[in-house]
Scaffold this motif. Structure first.
Motif, short mmCIF file in Angstrom:
data_model
loop_
_atom_site.label_atom_id
_atom_site.label_comp_id
_atom_site.label_asym_id
_atom_site.label_seq_id
_atom_site.Cartn_x
_atom_site.Cartn_y
_atom_site.Cartn_z
N LEU A 44 0.85 -1.20 0.00
CA LEU A 44 0.00 0.00 0.00
C LEU A 44 0.88 1.24 0.00
O LEU A 44 1.75 1.38 0.86
N THR A 45 0.68 2.13 -0.96
CA THR A 45 1.42 3.38 -1.01
C THR A 45 0.43 4.53 -1.06
O THR A 45 -0.41 4.58 -1.94
N LEU A 46 0.53 5.44 -0.10
CA LEU A 46 -0.33 6.62 -0.07
C LEU A 46 0.38 7.76 -0.77
O LEU A 46 1.54 8.05 -0.46
N ASP A 47 -0.30 8.41 -1.68
CA ASP A 47 0.23 9.55 -2.41
C ASP A 47 -0.52 10.78 -1.92
O ASP A 47 -1.67 10.99 -2.28
N PHE A 48 0.14 11.58 -1.08
CA PHE A 48 -0.51 12.74 -0.49
C PHE A 48 -0.76 13.83 -1.52
O PHE A 48 -1.66 14.64 -1.37
N TYR A 49 0.04 13.87 -2.57
CA TYR A 49 -0.12 14.87 -3.63
C TYR A 49 -1.39 14.60 -4.43
O TYR A 49 -2.20 15.49 -4.65
N ALA A 50 -1.60 13.36 -4.85
CA ALA A 50 -2.77 13.00 -5.67
C ALA A 50 -3.96 12.55 -4.82
O ALA A 50 -5.03 12.32 -5.34
N GLN A 51 -3.76 12.42 -3.51
CA GLN A 51 -4.77 11.90 -2.60
C GLN A 51 -5.33 10.58 -3.12
O GLN A 51 -6.53 10.39 -3.29
N SER A 52 -4.39 9.69 -3.41
CA SER A 52 -4.77 8.37 -3.92
C SER A 52 -3.93 7.31 -3.22
O SER A 52 -2.99 7.61 -2.50
N VAL A 53 -4.31 6.07 -3.46
CA VAL A 53 -3.62 4.93 -2.89
C VAL A 53 -3.22 4.01 -4.03
O VAL A 53 -4.03 3.75 -4.93
N ASN A 54 -2.01 3.53 -3.99
CA ASN A 54 -1.55 2.55 -4.97
C ASN A 54 -1.42 1.21 -4.27
O ASN A 54 -0.77 1.10 -3.23
N MET A 55 -2.07 0.22 -4.87
CA MET A 55 -1.96 -1.15 -4.38
C MET A 55 -1.41 -1.95 -5.55
O MET A 55 -2.14 -2.27 -6.48
N GLY A 56 -0.11 -2.24 -5.49
CA GLY A 56 0.54 -2.87 -6.63
C GLY A 56 0.56 -1.89 -7.78
O GLY A 56 1.01 -0.76 -7.64
N SER A 57 0.02 -2.28 -8.92
CA SER A 57 -0.02 -1.40 -10.08
C SER A 57 -1.36 -0.67 -10.21
O SER A 57 -1.56 0.11 -11.11
N GLU A 58 -2.28 -0.91 -9.27
CA GLU A 58 -3.61 -0.30 -9.32
C GLU A 58 -3.66 0.97 -8.47
O GLU A 58 -3.24 0.98 -7.32
N THR A 59 -4.18 2.05 -9.07
CA THR A 59 -4.37 3.30 -8.34
C THR A 59 -5.84 3.39 -7.94
O THR A 59 -6.73 3.22 -8.77
N ILE A 60 -6.05 3.67 -6.67
CA ILE A 60 -7.41 3.78 -6.14
C ILE A 60 -7.60 5.21 -5.66
O ILE A 60 -6.84 5.70 -4.81
N PHE A 61 -8.60 5.88 -6.22
CA PHE A 61 -8.87 7.25 -5.81
C PHE A 61 -9.92 7.23 -4.69
O PHE A 61 -10.92 6.54 -4.78
N LEU A 62 -9.65 8.00 -3.66
CA LEU A 62 -10.51 8.04 -2.49
C LEU A 62 -11.15 9.41 -2.34
O LEU A 62 -10.60 10.40 -2.83
N SER A 63 -12.27 9.46 -1.64
CA SER A 63 -12.85 10.75 -1.31
C SER A 63 -11.91 11.45 -0.33
O SER A 63 -11.04 10.80 0.28
N LYS A 64 -12.09 12.73 -0.15
CA LYS A 64 -11.22 13.48 0.76
C LYS A 64 -11.29 12.92 2.19
O LYS A 64 -10.27 12.76 2.85
N LYS A 65 -12.48 12.60 2.64
CA LYS A 65 -12.64 12.08 4.00
C LYS A 65 -12.03 10.68 4.12
O LYS A 65 -11.37 10.37 5.12
N GLU A 66 -12.22 9.82 3.12
CA GLU A 66 -11.62 8.48 3.13
C GLU A 66 -10.10 8.59 3.18
O GLU A 66 -9.44 7.89 3.93
#
Length: 148
Positions: free
Chosen positions: A48-70
């Motif tokens: 799991l990699t959190l990207d604070f700039y894009a406010q997203s999470v990378n799980m392996g090669s998949e990028t998951i976009f989250l709501s601001k609260k999530e």
């Protein structure tokens, strides 16, 4: 012209005629400056990699976009990985003192977050519930995951 371009937010200015070599050197210098700050905006955990700039999470090669609260919930738990975080602390962090919401809204957002980052949201392995207290983001090493 240079002064107005830089005062309106430009980082650099190239005049004509210009050398392609100078242009490439300027581009590479800008990319170096951007990439050095970019590493500080990533938080890496096993799988799991959190990207604070894009406010997203990378799980392996998949990028998951989250709501601001999530993203706020997950990033706080990631900064306190393998520690129990109380529902009240999460509520205060994300919704604040003046909120008309109820602390049960944390459970709803955690449920939505689990649907996005858990392999089986009904049996979570990453975000676990600690009854009567709160939640814990569990980060296991790859070796531990292989054994379980």
């Amino acid at each position: 012209m240079k002064i107005s371009a830089l005062s309106y937010g430009g980082d650099d200015y190239v005049t004509k005629p210009f050398s392609p070599g100078v242009l490439m050197a300027k581009i590479k210098a800008h990319l170096r400056r951007v990439s050095t700050g970019r590493k500080e905006q990533l938080l890496e955990l096993p799988g799991l990699t959190l990207d604070f700039y894009a406010q997203s999470v990378n799980m392996g090669s998949e990028t998951i976009f989250l709501s601001k609260k999530e993203f706020s919930l997950l990033s706080y738990m990631a900064q306190n990985v393998n520690r129990v975080v109380s529902v009240d602390a999460l509520f205060q962090l994300v919704w604040g003192m003046e909120s008309l919401e109820d602390t049960r809204t944390v459970a709803v957002h955690i449920s939505n977050l689990r649907k996005k980052i858990e392999a089986d949201p009904a049996n979570p392995e990453r975000i676990i519930t600690i009854r009567g207290t709160g939640y814990m983001l569990v980060a296991r090493s790859a070796a531990l995951l292989a054994r379980t």
